[in-house]
Design a protein around this motif. Structure first.
Motif, PDB file in Angstrom:
ATOM      1  N   ILE A   1       0.202  15.319 -13.512  1.00 27.42           N
ATOM      2  CA  ILE A   1      -0.219  16.596 -13.511  1.00 27.42           C
ATOM      3  C   ILE A   1       0.748  17.762 -13.840  1.00 27.42           C
ATOM      4  O   ILE A   1       0.596  18.662 -14.550  1.00 27.42           O
ATOM      5  CB  ILE A   1      -0.516  17.044 -11.929  1.00 27.42           C
ATOM      6  CG1 ILE A   1      -1.737  16.331 -11.472  1.00 27.42           C
ATOM      7  CG2 ILE A   1      -0.492  18.588 -11.631  1.00 27.42           C
ATOM      8  CD1 ILE A   1      -2.154  16.277 -10.214  1.00 27.42           C
ATOM      9  N   LYS A   2       2.245  17.327 -13.656  1.00 27.34           N
ATOM     10  CA  LYS A   2       3.368  18.167 -14.001  1.00 27.34           C
ATOM     11  C   LYS A   2       3.356  18.188 -15.342  1.00 27.34           C
ATOM     12  O   LYS A   2       3.551  19.516 -16.038  1.00 27.34           O
ATOM     13  CB  LYS A   2       4.559  17.848 -13.398  1.00 27.34           C
ATOM     14  CG  LYS A   2       5.660  18.710 -13.561  1.00 27.34           C
ATOM     15  CD  LYS A   2       6.988  18.534 -12.647  1.00 27.34           C
ATOM     16  CE  LYS A   2       7.987  19.275 -12.978  1.00 27.34           C
ATOM     17  NZ  LYS A   2       7.628  20.842 -12.518  1.00 27.34           N
ATOM     18  N   PHE A   3       3.503  17.024 -15.884  1.00 25.86           N
ATOM     19  CA  PHE A   3       3.727  17.017 -17.706  1.00 25.86           C
ATOM     20  C   PHE A   3       2.727  17.012 -18.618  1.00 25.86           C
ATOM     21  O   PHE A   3       2.628  17.613 -19.407  1.00 25.86           O
ATOM     22  CB  PHE A   3       4.778  15.827 -17.731  1.00 25.86           C
ATOM     23  CG  PHE A   3       6.076  16.115 -16.842  1.00 25.86           C
ATOM     24  CD1 PHE A   3       7.083  16.980 -17.286  1.00 25.86           C
ATOM     25  CD2 PHE A   3       6.287  15.193 -15.944  1.00 25.86           C
ATOM     26  CE1 PHE A   3       8.244  16.900 -16.565  1.00 25.86           C
ATOM     27  CE2 PHE A   3       7.397  15.202 -15.012  1.00 25.86           C
ATOM     28  CZ  PHE A   3       8.470  16.033 -15.380  1.00 25.86           C
ATOM     29  N   ALA A   4       1.595  16.400 -18.181  1.00 26.74           N
ATOM     30  CA  ALA A   4       0.431  16.238 -19.110  1.00 26.74           C
ATOM     31  C   ALA A   4      -0.489  16.945 -18.643  1.00 26.74           C
ATOM     32  O   ALA A   4      -1.456  17.251 -19.716  1.00 26.74           O
ATOM     33  CB  ALA A   4       0.007  14.543 -18.876  1.00 26.74           C
TER      34      ALA A   4
ATOM     35  N   ILE B   1       0.841  -1.177   0.089  1.00 26.23           N
ATOM     36  CA  ILE B   1      -0.047   0.157  -0.091  1.00 26.23           C
ATOM     37  C   ILE B   1       1.001   1.253  -0.057  1.00 26.23           C
ATOM     38  O   ILE B   1       0.674   2.233  -0.878  1.00 26.23           O
ATOM     39  CB  ILE B   1      -0.871   0.122   1.256  1.00 26.23           C
ATOM     40  CG1 ILE B   1      -2.100  -1.140   0.815  1.00 26.23           C
ATOM     41  CG2 ILE B   1      -1.626   1.434   1.292  1.00 26.23           C
ATOM     42  CD1 ILE B   1      -2.842  -1.388   2.360  1.00 26.23           C
ATOM     43  N   ILE B   2       2.062   1.308   0.868  1.00 29.06           N
ATOM     44  CA  ILE B   2       2.788   2.182   0.825  1.00 29.06           C
ATOM     45  C   ILE B   2       3.630   2.627  -0.629  1.00 29.06           C
ATOM     46  O   ILE B   2       3.524   3.756  -1.079  1.00 29.06           O
ATOM     47  CB  ILE B   2       3.749   2.073   2.199  1.00 29.06           C
ATOM     48  CG1 ILE B   2       2.992   2.293   3.297  1.00 29.06           C
ATOM     49  CG2 ILE B   2       4.900   3.319   2.014  1.00 29.06           C
ATOM     50  CD1 ILE B   2       3.863   1.738   4.482  1.00 29.06           C
ATOM     51  N   TYR B   3       4.094   1.467  -1.054  1.00 29.76           N
ATOM     52  CA  TYR B   3       4.931   1.716  -2.291  1.00 29.76           C
ATOM     53  C   TYR B   3       3.775   2.039  -3.227  1.00 29.76           C
ATOM     54  O   TYR B   3       4.197   2.794  -4.265  1.00 29.76           O
ATOM     55  CB  TYR B   3       5.695   0.515  -2.561  1.00 29.76           C
ATOM     56  CG  TYR B   3       6.750   0.133  -1.702  1.00 29.76           C
ATOM     57  CD1 TYR B   3       7.757   1.360  -1.721  1.00 29.76           C
ATOM     58  CD2 TYR B   3       6.911  -0.946  -1.177  1.00 29.76           C
ATOM     59  CE1 TYR B   3       9.019   1.012  -1.058  1.00 29.76           C
ATOM     60  CE2 TYR B   3       8.367  -1.292  -0.330  1.00 29.76           C
ATOM     61  CZ  TYR B   3       9.280  -0.215  -0.225  1.00 29.76           C
ATOM     62  OH  TYR B   3      10.396  -0.479   0.459  1.00 29.76           O
ATOM     63  N   GLY B   4       2.698   1.515  -3.244  1.00 31.90           N
ATOM     64  CA  GLY B   4       1.489   1.732  -4.375  1.00 31.90           C
ATOM     65  C   GLY B   4       1.312   3.128  -4.226  1.00 31.90           C
ATOM     66  O   GLY B   4       0.988   3.760  -5.314  1.00 31.90           O
ATOM     67  N   GLY B   5       1.127   3.379  -2.892  1.00 27.26           N
ATOM     68  CA  GLY B   5       0.646   4.996  -2.880  1.00 27.26           C
ATOM     69  C   GLY B   5       1.653   5.750  -3.257  1.00 27.26           C
ATOM     70  O   GLY B   5       1.353   6.827  -3.897  1.00 27.26           O
ATOM     71  N   LEU B   6       2.987   5.709  -2.847  1.00 20.82           N
ATOM     72  CA  LEU B   6       4.081   6.525  -3.361  1.00 20.82           C
ATOM     73  C   LEU B   6       4.025   6.517  -4.769  1.00 20.82           C
ATOM     74  O   LEU B   6       4.296   7.658  -5.490  1.00 20.82           O
ATOM     75  CB  LEU B   6       5.135   6.086  -2.758  1.00 20.82           C
ATOM     76  CG  LEU B   6       5.513   6.516  -1.164  1.00 20.82           C
ATOM     77  CD1 LEU B   6       6.791   6.060  -0.724  1.00 20.82           C
ATOM     78  CD2 LEU B   6       5.351   7.952  -0.940  1.00 20.82           C
ATOM     79  N   ALA B   7       3.934   5.344  -5.395  1.00 23.10           N
ATOM     80  CA  ALA B   7       4.045   5.211  -7.001  1.00 23.10           C
ATOM     81  C   ALA B   7       3.069   6.043  -7.539  1.00 23.10           C
ATOM     82  O   ALA B   7       3.081   6.852  -8.496  1.00 23.10           O
ATOM     83  CB  ALA B   7       4.115   3.865  -7.306  1.00 23.10           C
ATOM     84  N   SER B   8       1.943   6.059  -6.754  1.00 22.48           N
ATOM     85  CA  SER B   8       0.604   6.667  -7.411  1.00 22.48           C
ATOM     86  C   SER B   8       0.860   7.940  -7.375  1.00 22.48           C
ATOM     87  O   SER B   8       0.510   8.686  -8.395  1.00 22.48           O
ATOM     88  CB  SER B   8      -0.666   6.242  -6.591  1.00 22.48           C
ATOM     89  OG  SER B   8      -0.919   4.747  -7.072  1.00 22.48           O
ATOM     90  N   VAL B   9       1.178   8.613  -6.281  1.00 22.69           N
ATOM     91  CA  VAL B   9       1.536   9.991  -6.089  1.00 22.69           C
ATOM     92  C   VAL B   9       2.426  10.436  -7.153  1.00 22.69           C
ATOM     93  O   VAL B   9       2.051  11.371  -7.484  1.00 22.69           O
ATOM     94  CB  VAL B   9       1.958  10.286  -4.625  1.00 22.69           C
ATOM     95  CG1 VAL B   9       2.221  11.631  -4.596  1.00 22.69           C
ATOM     96  CG2 VAL B   9       0.824  10.021  -3.737  1.00 22.69           C
ATOM     97  N   ILE B  10       3.537   9.715  -7.091  1.00 26.00           N
ATOM     98  CA  ILE B  10       4.297   9.961  -8.244  1.00 26.00           C
ATOM     99  C   ILE B  10       3.838  10.233  -9.678  1.00 26.00           C
ATOM    100  O   ILE B  10       4.181  11.338 -10.338  1.00 26.00           O
ATOM    101  CB  ILE B  10       5.730   8.982  -8.415  1.00 26.00           C
ATOM    102  CG1 ILE B  10       6.514   9.200  -6.889  1.00 26.00           C
ATOM    103  CG2 ILE B  10       6.790   9.244  -9.335  1.00 26.00           C
ATOM    104  CD1 ILE B  10       7.210   8.198  -6.482  1.00 26.00           C
TER     105      ILE B  10
END
Lengths: 181, 175
Positions: free
Chosen positions: A43-46, A28-37
């Motif tokens: 959001i930043k690029f697209a 969940i943590i890794y997935g959450g982080l990955a999702s945030v990234i």
């Protein structure tokens, strides 16, 4: 932190889950982080491109709406013009029909008048011709009778002049000359 | 032919007839010859035809008049034919008649009638014309069937026409 994660992973059996539905906490943590990234990257690029795309689409739709509105206005104007033109055409048609009727009536009246005049003229001419023909026939007949009379008279007179008549004429001459002066 | 020649011939014929003592008869016969000459185209053509010898033309005239006119008349006509003046025969004779009438203090009265006039009619007509003209007339009657009936009298310049022909002409004109 990494050490904590590694210690956490090492303390748990990877083949056994702690809940039949939920993933493991680390996942969940890794997935959450990955999702945030990923979301952040998106959001930043697209984001600007998407935003631009939406703006362009919005503008396009707005423009199409404006065009449609303008077209509607134009169509309304054209419709109005057409209706006005239709009104004019109807008026023109009525006017032309009225004018044509008036012209037809005038032509009819003129034609009738002309025909009446021509018929009257023809009748007068026929009457004149008949009178002339009657006069001519009469003159010709009179001339014929005069000619025949002029030809016949000497013949008749000669045939009826006997010697006695001639003698009487001589006596009449002598008497009239003797009686003169 | 000039009037002088006509007068000369007329005077010659007149003197011959007068010398013969047959002036009245000759004058009358010549007058008839003149009228016949005027009215008969064949006679006129024969007597004036220069291709016929003069002797033959004289013979024609003598044969025509022989037995119908006096010898003097016949000879005078023959004389005129021989002289080549036959075309002027009517003028010569008319001059002769006028001269004879003047001699007798008379006016020539030429009468045309469809039929011959009796002696009595001629006498009465002469008297009537004398009354009209104021002088005695020398009546010359020409029988002219073309007048049809009635008489026409020419005395000098005066014409008294009461013929059927003239009346018919007038009637024809009116018609």
């Amino acid at each position: 932190m990494i050490q904590y994660v590694n210690a956490l992973l090492a303390s748990e059996d990877p083949t056994v889950t702690h809940h039949w539905l939920l993933p493991e906490t680390a996942e969940i943590i890794y997935g959450g982080l990955a999702s945030v990234i990923v979301v952040g990257a998106l959001i930043k690029f697209a984001g600007p491109a998407i935003k631009k795309s939406f703006s362009a689409r919005t503008e396009k739709i707005q423009k199409e709406l404006d065009d449609a509105a303008a077209a509607k206005v134009n169509a309304d104007s054209d419709a109005k013009n057409i209706r006005a033109a239709l009104g004019d055409i109807a008026g023109e048609r009525s006017r032309m029909l009225a004018e044509a009727d008036a012209q037809a009536a005038a032509v009819l009246t003129e034609g009738r008048t002309r025909i009446i005049a021509e018929v009257a003229e023809l009748e007068a001419k026929a009457e004149t011709d008949l009178s002339a023909a009657r006069g001519r026939s009469s003159d010709e007949l009179r001339a014929e009778i005069s000619m025949l009379a002029a030809l016949a008279t000497p013949v008749v007179v000669e045939a009826t002049l006997t010697d006695q008549t001639k003698n009487d004429l001589i006596e009449a001459f002598i008497t009239s000359v003797g009686a003169a002066r | 032919m000039s009037s002088v020649k006509v007068e000369a011939y007329a005077r010659a014929l007149f003197e011959i007839a007068q010398a013969e003592g047959t002036l009245d008869r000759v004058e009358d016969e010549l007058f008839r010859v003149a009228r016949a000459f005027e009215s008969n185209e064949q006679l006129r053509a024969t007597l004036t035809d220069n291709t016929i010898p003069t002797e033959r033309r004289q013979l024609v005239a003598e044969q025509l008049l022989g037995g119908k006119a006096s010898d003097t008349t016949t000879q005078l006509v023959s004389l005129v034919v021989n002289s080549g003046q036959v075309r002027e025969l009517p003028a010569i004779i008319d001059s002769l008649v006028k001269r004879a009438s003047s001699e007798k203090q008379q006016e020539v009265a030429e009468i045309r009638s469809a039929i011959a006039l009796s002696a009595d009619q001629q006498t009465r007509l002469a008297a009537a014309l004398a009354k009209v003209t104021g002088k005695p007339v020398n009546l010359k009657v020409v029988v002219d069937p073309s007048v049809l009936g009635g008489l026409v009298a020419v005395v000098g310049d005066e014409v008294i026409d009461d013929t059927v022909r003239t009346r018919l002409d007038q009637l024809k004109t009116r018609i």
